[in-house]
Design a protein around this motif. Structure first.
Motif, PDB file in Angstrom:
ATOM      1  N   THR A  69       1.011  -1.502  -0.001  1.00  0.00           N
ATOM      2  CA  THR A  69      -0.035   0.028   0.076  1.00  0.00           C
ATOM      3  C   THR A  69       0.891   1.226  -0.163  1.00  0.00           C
ATOM      4  OG1 THR A  69      -1.701  -1.183   1.071  1.00  0.00           O
ATOM      5  CG2 THR A  69      -1.865   1.360   1.168  1.00  0.00           C
ATOM      6  N   LEU A  70       1.969   1.259   0.595  1.00  0.00           N
ATOM      7  CA  LEU A  70       2.869   2.418   0.889  1.00  0.00           C
ATOM      8  C   LEU A  70       3.907   2.805  -0.212  1.00  0.00           C
ATOM      9  CD1 LEU A  70       3.198   2.164   4.697  1.00  0.00           C
ATOM     10  CD2 LEU A  70       1.623   3.847   3.447  1.00  0.00           C
ATOM     11  N   GLN A  71       4.130   1.661  -1.004  1.00  0.00           N
ATOM     12  CA  GLN A  71       5.188   1.619  -2.064  1.00  0.00           C
ATOM     13  C   GLN A  71       4.932   2.729  -2.962  1.00  0.00           C
ATOM     14  OE1 GLN A  71       8.121  -0.022  -1.366  1.00  0.00           O
ATOM     15  NE2 GLN A  71       8.912   1.536  -2.874  1.00  0.00           N
ATOM     16  N   PRO A  72       3.875   3.001  -3.598  1.00  0.00           N
ATOM     17  CA  PRO A  72       3.415   3.876  -4.464  1.00  0.00           C
ATOM     18  C   PRO A  72       3.847   5.376  -3.807  1.00  0.00           C
ATOM     19  CG  PRO A  72       1.815   2.341  -4.648  1.00  0.00           C
ATOM     20  CD  PRO A  72       2.492   1.934  -3.582  1.00  0.00           C
ATOM     21  N   LEU A  73       3.443   5.672  -2.550  1.00  0.00           N
ATOM     22  CA  LEU A  73       3.770   6.703  -2.038  1.00  0.00           C
ATOM     23  C   LEU A  73       5.146   7.115  -1.770  1.00  0.00           C
ATOM     24  CD1 LEU A  73       0.716   6.732   0.723  1.00  0.00           C
ATOM     25  CD2 LEU A  73       1.035   8.201  -1.340  1.00  0.00           C
ATOM     26  N   ILE A  74       5.938   5.961  -1.320  1.00  0.00           N
ATOM     27  CA  ILE A  74       7.389   5.960  -1.071  1.00  0.00           C
ATOM     28  C   ILE A  74       8.137   6.497  -2.445  1.00  0.00           C
ATOM     29  CG2 ILE A  74       9.347   4.592  -0.498  1.00  0.00           C
ATOM     30  CD1 ILE A  74       7.631   3.135   1.564  1.00  0.00           C
ATOM     31  N   ASN A  75       7.578   5.786  -3.370  1.00  0.00           N
ATOM     32  CA  ASN A  75       8.212   6.249  -5.055  1.00  0.00           C
ATOM     33  C   ASN A  75       8.094   7.540  -5.185  1.00  0.00           C
ATOM     34  OD1 ASN A  75       9.051   3.405  -5.019  1.00  0.00           O
ATOM     35  ND2 ASN A  75       7.197   2.727  -6.204  1.00  0.00           N
ATOM     36  N   GLU A  76       6.877   8.146  -4.933  1.00  0.00           N
ATOM     37  CA  GLU A  76       6.623   9.454  -5.577  1.00  0.00           C
ATOM     38  C   GLU A  76       7.461  10.394  -4.352  1.00  0.00           C
ATOM     39  OE1 GLU A  76       3.058  12.658  -5.620  1.00  0.00           O
ATOM     40  OE2 GLU A  76       2.433  10.266  -5.162  1.00  0.00           O
ATOM     41  N   ALA A  77       7.421   9.926  -3.198  1.00  0.00           N
ATOM     42  CA  ALA A  77       8.335  10.910  -2.305  1.00  0.00           C
ATOM     43  C   ALA A  77       9.740  10.964  -2.619  1.00  0.00           C
ATOM     44  CB  ALA A  77       8.156  10.572  -0.770  1.00  0.00           C
ATOM     45  N   GLN A  78      10.291   9.749  -3.252  1.00  0.00           N
ATOM     46  CA  GLN A  78      11.745   9.869  -3.744  1.00  0.00           C
ATOM     47  C   GLN A  78      11.855  10.565  -4.821  1.00  0.00           C
ATOM     48  OE1 GLN A  78      12.197   5.532  -3.821  1.00  0.00           O
ATOM     49  NE2 GLN A  78      13.059   5.433  -1.966  1.00  0.00           N
ATOM     50  N   ARG A  79      10.928  10.652  -5.648  1.00  0.00           N
ATOM     51  CA  ARG A  79      11.091  11.799  -6.859  1.00  0.00           C
ATOM     52  C   ARG A  79      11.447  13.281  -6.303  1.00  0.00           C
ATOM     53  NH1 ARG A  79       6.457  12.146 -10.694  1.00  0.00           N
ATOM     54  NH2 ARG A  79       5.499  12.845  -8.685  1.00  0.00           N
ATOM     55  N   TYR A  80      11.141  13.511  -5.366  1.00  0.00           N
ATOM     56  CA  TYR A  80      11.337  14.930  -4.619  1.00  0.00           C
ATOM     57  C   TYR A  80      12.491  15.140  -3.843  1.00  0.00           C
ATOM     58  CZ  TYR A  80       6.563  15.645  -5.993  1.00  0.00           C
ATOM     59  OH  TYR A  80       5.102  15.557  -6.822  1.00  0.00           O
ATOM     60  N   THR A  81      13.217  13.777  -3.512  1.00  0.00           N
ATOM     61  CA  THR A  81      14.489  14.005  -2.967  1.00  0.00           C
ATOM     62  C   THR A  81      15.803  13.993  -3.810  1.00  0.00           C
ATOM     63  OG1 THR A  81      14.576  11.611  -2.608  1.00  0.00           O
ATOM     64  CG2 THR A  81      13.589  12.829  -0.993  1.00  0.00           C
ATOM     65  N   THR A  82      15.396  13.875  -5.422  1.00  0.00           N
ATOM     66  CA  THR A  82      16.548  13.795  -6.436  1.00  0.00           C
ATOM     67  C   THR A  82      17.125  15.314  -6.360  1.00  0.00           C
ATOM     68  OG1 THR A  82      15.329  12.058  -7.258  1.00  0.00           O
ATOM     69  CG2 THR A  82      17.149  13.151  -8.502  1.00  0.00           C
ATOM     70  N   LEU A  83      18.430  15.287  -6.167  1.00  0.00           N
ATOM     71  CA  LEU A  83      18.854  16.672  -6.192  1.00  0.00           C
ATOM     72  C   LEU A  83      19.795  16.780  -7.777  1.00  0.00           C
ATOM     73  CD1 LEU A  83      20.915  16.876  -2.929  1.00  0.00           C
ATOM     74  CD2 LEU A  83      18.609  17.960  -3.478  1.00  0.00           C
ATOM     75  N   ASP A  84      19.396  18.255  -8.325  1.00  0.00           N
ATOM     76  CA  ASP A  84      20.206  18.536  -9.567  1.00  0.00           C
ATOM     77  C   ASP A  84      21.471  19.169  -9.128  1.00  0.00           C
ATOM     78  OD1 ASP A  84      21.038  20.130 -11.747  1.00  0.00           O
ATOM     79  OD2 ASP A  84      18.876  20.734 -12.166  1.00  0.00           O
ATOM     80  N   ALA A  85      22.374  18.238  -9.625  1.00  0.00           N
ATOM     81  CA  ALA A  85      23.611  18.847  -9.035  1.00  0.00           C
ATOM     82  C   ALA A  85      24.166  20.135  -9.289  1.00  0.00           C
ATOM     83  CB  ALA A  85      24.841  17.534  -9.542  1.00  0.00           C
ATOM     84  N   GLU A  86      23.834  20.629 -10.764  1.00  0.00           N
ATOM     85  CA  GLU A  86      24.103  21.736 -11.286  1.00  0.00           C
ATOM     86  C   GLU A  86      23.602  22.822 -10.467  1.00  0.00           C
ATOM     87  OE1 GLU A  86      23.893  22.303 -15.532  1.00  0.00           O
ATOM     88  OE2 GLU A  86      24.725  20.349 -15.802  1.00  0.00           O
ATOM     89  N   LEU A  87      22.147  22.527 -10.134  1.00  0.00           N
ATOM     90  CA  LEU A  87      21.390  23.592  -9.500  1.00  0.00           C
ATOM     91  C   LEU A  87      21.904  23.739  -8.025  1.00  0.00           C
ATOM     92  CD1 LEU A  87      18.943  25.589  -9.124  1.00  0.00           C
ATOM     93  CD2 LEU A  87      17.507  23.647  -8.694  1.00  0.00           C
ATOM     94  N   LEU A  88      22.274  22.635  -7.491  1.00  0.00           N
ATOM     95  CA  LEU A  88      22.892  22.705  -6.079  1.00  0.00           C
ATOM     96  C   LEU A  88      24.140  23.429  -5.912  1.00  0.00           C
ATOM     97  CD1 LEU A  88      22.756  21.830  -3.018  1.00  0.00           C
ATOM     98  CD2 LEU A  88      23.554  19.771  -3.616  1.00  0.00           C
ATOM     99  N   GLN A  89      25.123  23.330  -7.027  1.00  0.00           N
ATOM    100  CA  GLN A  89      26.355  23.972  -6.989  1.00  0.00           C
ATOM    101  C   GLN A  89      26.019  25.295  -7.250  1.00  0.00           C
ATOM    102  OE1 GLN A  89      28.721  22.781 -10.053  1.00  0.00           O
ATOM    103  NE2 GLN A  89      30.672  23.176  -9.149  1.00  0.00           N
ATOM    104  N   ALA A  90      25.177  25.837  -8.118  1.00  0.00           N
ATOM    105  CA  ALA A  90      24.853  27.132  -8.233  1.00  0.00           C
ATOM    106  C   ALA A  90      24.492  27.908  -7.176  1.00  0.00           C
ATOM    107  CB  ALA A  90      23.812  27.474  -9.728  1.00  0.00           C
ATOM    108  N   VAL A  91      23.416  27.139  -6.578  1.00  0.00           N
ATOM    109  CA  VAL A  91      22.696  27.910  -5.037  1.00  0.00           C
ATOM    110  C   VAL A  91      24.007  27.759  -4.196  1.00  0.00           C
ATOM    111  CG1 VAL A  91      21.266  27.295  -3.254  1.00  0.00           C
ATOM    112  CG2 VAL A  91      20.375  26.797  -5.740  1.00  0.00           C
ATOM    113  N   LEU A  92      24.831  27.007  -4.040  1.00  0.00           N
ATOM    114  CA  LEU A  92      25.827  27.191  -2.962  1.00  0.00           C
ATOM    115  C   LEU A  92      26.966  28.196  -3.452  1.00  0.00           C
ATOM    116  CD1 LEU A  92      26.450  23.318  -2.229  1.00  0.00           C
ATOM    117  CD2 LEU A  92      25.301  25.235  -0.817  1.00  0.00           C
ATOM    118  N   ALA A  93      26.841  28.439  -4.556  1.00  0.00           N
ATOM    119  CA  ALA A  93      27.763  29.442  -5.391  1.00  0.00           C
ATOM    120  C   ALA A  93      27.107  30.661  -5.298  1.00  0.00           C
ATOM    121  CB  ALA A  93      28.429  29.054  -6.661  1.00  0.00           C
TER     122      ALA A  93
END
Length: 124
Positions: A8-32
């Motif tokens: 029952t929870l796996q679809p919700l877990i999969n959806e939540a994991q999509r929001y934890t993916t980081l865009d490395a270029e964006l993260l680097q730009a924000v930190l800079a």
């Protein structure tokens, strides 16, 4: 966790994991503290107009200030008088410099809206 719960929870877990993916270029730009929105390509004027027309004058002004300040006159020329006045009023109230995090979020929104409109056939 019981198997029934996991199923029952796996679809919700999969959806939540999509929001934890980081865009490395964006993260680097924000930190800079780089304004990543400046690197975004503005869609053609006809697409920009369709996207902006769907927004309130306040949000259209924010979108212009954040992503396409050089295109403000093009957009305003396509608007009726009351919308032009409302957007101009809002543009005058924009902070300088425009907040980079908000500008980047609006740039992504513009990109996504333009692409979604092309896919749906709403914009050419």
């Amino acid at each position: 966790m019981p198997v029934a719960w996991r199923t029952t929870l796996q679809p919700l877990i999969n959806e939540a994991q999509r929001y934890t993916t980081l865009d490395a270029e964006l993260l680097q730009a924000v930190l800079a503290d780089e304004p990543t929105y400046l690197m975004r390509e503005v869609p053609p004027p006809d697409v920009l107009i369709v996207v902006l027309d769907r927004l309130s004058p306040a949000w259209a002004a924010r979108m212009l200030a954040a992503t396409a300040p050089d295109h403000a006159d093009i957009y305003l020329a396509a608007c009726d008088k009351s919308r032009t006045e409302a957007v101009r009023y809002e543009l005058q109230r924009m902070p300088n410099p425009f907040p980079s995090a908000l500008a980047d979020a609006l740039g992504r929104y513009l990109d996504n809206s333009a692409q979604a409109g092309r896919v749906a056939g709403v914009v050419s």
